[in-house]
Design a protein around this motif. Structure first.
Motif, PDB file in Angstrom:
ATOM      1  N   LEU A  86     -49.034 -17.089   7.929  1.00  0.00           N
ATOM      2  CA  LEU A  86     -47.664 -17.060   7.439  1.00  0.00           C
ATOM      3  C   LEU A  86     -46.687 -17.561   8.502  1.00  0.00           C
ATOM      4  CD1 LEU A  86     -47.721 -13.634   5.545  1.00  0.00           C
ATOM      5  CD2 LEU A  86     -47.741 -15.928   4.546  1.00  0.00           C
TER       6      LEU A  86
ATOM      7  N   TYR B  97     -45.691  -9.789   1.755  1.00  0.00           N
ATOM      8  CA  TYR B  97     -47.074 -10.125   1.406  1.00  0.00           C
ATOM      9  C   TYR B  97     -47.925  -8.857   1.325  1.00  0.00           C
ATOM     10  CZ  TYR B  97     -51.778 -12.072   1.689  1.00  0.00           C
ATOM     11  OH  TYR B  97     -53.101 -12.385   1.437  1.00  0.00           O
TER      12      TYR B  97
ATOM     13  N   ASN C  37     -49.920  -7.427  -1.848  1.00  0.00           N
ATOM     14  CA  ASN C  37     -51.377  -7.564  -1.842  1.00  0.00           C
ATOM     15  C   ASN C  37     -52.120  -6.379  -1.234  1.00  0.00           C
ATOM     16  OD1 ASN C  37     -51.750 -10.572  -2.706  1.00  0.00           O
ATOM     17  ND2 ASN C  37     -50.134 -10.614  -1.164  1.00  0.00           N
TER      18      ASN C  37
END
Length: 245
Positions: free
Chosen positions: A51, A107, A111
Motif C-alpha cells: 500500500l 484495508y 479485510n
C-alpha cells in the motif's frame, strides 16, 4: 574473581547449547517471551509495504523494496528520516505517511487483521506452561491496541509496551528493558521473538537472547551473529521451547 572465567564461558555457551541442560549446576529456565508485533504476531508487513508503494506512485515517486527494507522495524519518525535521506527532503513525506496510516487502517477494517502462522498454537502452549508473554512494539499504544483487538489476540498477552512509552525506539534497547520490568524477570529468563534486524539488534543491546523469525527480509550475516536461533515460523518456536524447559 576466580569464577569469572566460568561466568564468561557460561555466557558464550548460552547461544549454542540447549537451555534445559545443567551447566555448572544451574538449570536455565525460560519464564517469559517478548513479542514484536508487525511481521511477527500480525501478518501485516507485506500488506503495509504494498500500500505504501501504491501511495508513493500516486506522487510519481518510485519507491523500491530496498528503501522500504531500511525502514522495517523503525518507528515513524526514524522511518521518515530514512525516506528523506534516500528520496530527498522536498517530497511531502509526512502527508504520505499519514495517508498510508489511513489506507492501511481502512484495508484492515475491511479485510480483517491476519495473524502469523503458529501464533495461536504458541500462545496456547505458553498458557499451558505458564510462561509470561508481552508485546513490545514501536507502534503507538492506540494503534497497537486497535490491531491486536481486531486480530482477537489482545487479551492473550500479559502486557503491551509501545513506542510512545519509551525514550528511544529500536534499535535502542529501551523497549526490551521496559518489557523486563513489566515481566519482573531477568534477561536470562526471557527470550525476544523478532522478525527484523533492528529488533534483533535492540535485543542484543538489552543482553536478551533472541529468536528471529524472518518475515519480508532474510537475516543478513551481521544479524545472524546476534541472535540465538532462527525459526521458519512460530510453530518452530514451540518445538524449540520444549527443549529449553
Amino acid at each position: 574473581t576466580e569464577l569469572n572465567p566460568f561466568n564468561n564461558l557460561l555466557s558464550n555457551f548460552l547461544g549454542s547449547v540447549h537451555l534445559s541442560c545443567f551447566f555448572l549446576g544451574v538449570k536455565i529456565m525460560i519464564k517469559g517471551l517478548i513479542f514484536d508485533m508487525d511481521g511477527l504476531i500480525l501478518d501485516t508487513e507485506s500488506i503495509s509495504n504494498k500500500l505504501l508503494i501504491d501511495i508513493f506512485s500516486k506522487y510519481d515517486i518510485n519507491l523500491n523494496e530496498e528503501i522500504i527494507s531500511k525502514t522495517i522495524g523503525l518507528e515513524k519518525k526514524k522511518a521518515i528520516k530514512v525516506f528523506e535521506e534516500y528520496l530527498g527532503g522536498n517530497i511531502p513525506i509526512k502527508d504520505i505517511i499519514n495517508l498510508h496510516k489511513k489506507v492501511v487502517n481502512d484495508y484492515l477494517e475491511k479485510n480483517g487483521v491476519p495473524v502469523k502462522l503458529g501464533l495461536i498454537e504458541l500462545l496456547n502452549y505458553l498458557d499451558e506452561e505458564k510462561i509470561k508473554k508481552v508485546v513490545a512494539t514501536s507502534s503507538y499504544r492506540k494503534v497497537a491496541e486497535n490491531v491486536l483487538i481486531r486480530a482477537n489476540v489482545y487479551n492473550r498477552f500479559d502486557d503491551i509496551i509501545c513506542g510512545d512509552e519509551i525514550k528511544e525506539s529500536k534499535p535502542s534497547p529501551d523497549i526490551f528493558l521496559k518489557a523486563l520490568e513489566k515481566l519482573n524477570l531477568s534477561a536470562d529468563e526471557v527470550i525476544v521473538l523478532e522478525d527484523s534486524r533492528m529488533g534483533i539488534l535492540a535485543a542484543h543491546r538489552a543482553k536478551i537472547k533472541s529468536i528471529m523469525i524472518p518475515d519480508i527480509l532474510p537475516a543478513d550475516e551481521e544479524t545472524k551473529k546476534l541472535y540465538f536461533k532462527e525459526c521458519k515460523s512460530l510453530l518452530d518456536v514451540i518445538h524449540l521451547l520444549k527443549t529449553f524447559n
